[in-house]
Scaffold this motif. Sequence first.
Motif, PDB file in Angstrom:
ATOM      1  N   UNK A 126       0.826  -1.208   0.000  1.00 43.09           N
ATOM      2  CA  UNK A 126       0.000   0.000   0.000  1.00 43.09           C
ATOM      3  C   UNK A 126       0.865   1.265   0.000  1.00 43.09           C
ATOM      4  N   UNK A 127       0.474   2.245  -0.819  1.00 37.43           N
ATOM      5  CA  UNK A 127       1.172   3.527  -0.895  1.00 37.43           C
ATOM      6  C   UNK A 127       0.333   4.629  -0.259  1.00 37.43           C
ATOM      7  N   UNK A 128       1.003   5.538   0.447  1.00 42.04           N
ATOM      8  CA  UNK A 128       0.325   6.664   1.063  1.00 42.04           C
ATOM      9  C   UNK A 128       1.057   7.966   0.778  1.00 42.04           C
ATOM     10  N   UNK A 129       0.317   9.082   0.804  1.00 37.56           N
ATOM     11  CA  UNK A 129       0.904  10.399   0.552  1.00 37.56           C
ATOM     12  C   UNK A 129       0.656  11.291   1.766  1.00 37.56           C
ATOM     13  N   UNK A 130       1.670  12.073   2.142  1.00 39.04           N
ATOM     14  CA  UNK A 130       1.606  12.903   3.345  1.00 39.04           C
ATOM     15  C   UNK A 130       2.283  14.245   3.078  1.00 39.04           C
ATOM     16  N   UNK A 131       1.609  15.337   3.427  1.00 35.12           N
ATOM     17  CA  UNK A 131       2.236  16.660   3.373  1.00 35.12           C
ATOM     18  C   UNK A 131       3.111  16.830   4.613  1.00 35.12           C
ATOM     19  N   UNK A 132       4.321  17.323   4.429  1.00 28.82           N
ATOM     20  CA  UNK A 132       5.203  17.591   5.563  1.00 28.82           C
ATOM     21  C   UNK A 132       4.637  18.773   6.345  1.00 28.82           C
ATOM     22  N   UNK A 133       4.736  18.716   7.660  1.00 29.07           N
ATOM     23  CA  UNK A 133       4.105  19.684   8.550  1.00 29.07           C
ATOM     24  C   UNK A 133       4.586  21.114   8.315  1.00 29.07           C
TER      25      UNK A 133
END
Length: 301
Positions: free
Chosen positions: A245-252
């Motif tokens: 599974x792949x996920x995307x996250x914006x850096x804080x």
Amino acid sequence: MKKKVLAVLVAAVMCVSLAACGGNGEEKKEEKKETKAATEEQKEEKAGDKGRLMMATTTSTEDTGLLDYLKPIFKEDTGWDLEWNAVGTGEALKMGENGDVDVVLVHAKASEEEFVANGFGVERFPVMYNDFVVIGPKEPIAKTDDINAVFTQIINDQLPFVSRGDDSGTDKKEKKIWENLSLDPASDPNYIESGQGMGATITMADEQKAYCLTDRGTWLKQSKDATLESELEIVCEGDANLLNQYGVIAVSPEKYPELNNEGANDFIEWICSDKIQKLIGEYGIDEYGQALFTPNAGTDS
């Protein structure tokens, strides 16, 4: 008589003046239209070049060609120029922790959730998945869907195995399988670590006639594009433990306010949109006979 002549002259002058005014009015309307069109064009040009969005991602998203396919579409749709560093998931998340990138696209859910929990990421969004497979010589391991049986046989028979050994999502998955089986891969003298990306690891496994764990997408692309025929084939697939599974996250932006959080949010919204999810689901079908990824944005995966 003089009065009549004067009246005619006055009327003529008024007609000329009205005609001139009418002409000026039309010219002004045209000028306004041209000015408005130029302004709209300038707005479009400005929206078409918002600047750079920097992403850390895994070698599999690059090796499969997916990012090269999506990059120009993202630029056209949003105006952002996407650039990336393709490394292992562990290193990609470390780049996010250091504030070196605006967004991360990786594939190790537990590590991603830890990244967010520690305040380095805003929120994790699932994007897509494929699966891991074990490739290697067709003998002595018979093809199966039991990953535990395959890894156990590798240790028991001291079979050659090439690990990425780079703290990538693939490496994390492999190490977790050994751990769940209470097996130490170092007990196999034919177990080696490449310390490289997926493509290079597959090449090394082929040269060594060894087994290795790979994501299906990279294997499909590399085996199709190879100039030399590979002696490796899939010997294990379909185990429920092999989901990738792949996920995307914006850096804080709270930790790093100078980062391009606007672009990161635009990318997340864009890659999770119905339009791009459909493109991801179609990618690879024409060339490889099957999609390299399955989109699943909006799920809890």
